[in-house]
Design a protein around this motif. Sequence first.
Motif: not given
Lengths: 114, 116
Positions: A36, A42-44, B91, B105, B107-109
Amino acid sequence: LAKTTQPISMDSYEGQEVNITCSHNNIATNDYITWYQQFPSQGPRFIIQGYKTKVTNEVASLFIPADRKSSTLSLPRVSLSDTAVYYCLVLPYGGAGNNRKLIWGLGTSLAVNP
Amino acid sequence: EAEVAQSPRYKITEKSQAVAFWCDPISGHATLYWYRQILGQGPELLVQFQDESVVDDSQLPKDRFSAERLKGVDSTLKIQPAELGDSAMYLCASSLPRTVSTDTQYFGPGTRLTVL
């Protein structure tokens, strides 16, 4: 879950190829290797996943030797926008659960310089 | 492209107050995760749902944190009371059913929580 070990940080320059290696000595037969990318705040984001040999997509390549005890994420011709943290995870087919804990390490912080 | 939705994006609260975060996973994703990420560290899994059932909440501080996914779709994570050490990014991620996937997976912000 198989424990992974990655370098904490790496430096590179624009246009170079970057290889980030992850060690996972106790990987199990049904485990997959997933990478990832995460930018600040930010999310991965999923980059690539593989089981053995080589996998390539539009973003990266993943090299996995025959013993599968390590893997190498290869980013061709990096740019400044590739500056991010890269995480290596080992997950069983069917996902974590059933006493297989989902653990993220510190990842590798890649800095791409002009 | 379908995305995981989270709200709010930012939350500032005072310690001892209650806070709640909401997550809407990608349609069809049976597995939902809540993570906490402290600056400079990797995500830490707080709770994992398979549909409406909890699969893993071993790292969830249950004296102050709660999570639910009543209809197996969207989910809420609550903290009551909030403490200074809860300041972090929260998250949410979702993935296809475990039986047919390797848990990739999405992911959201995230929600950035600051506790004052």
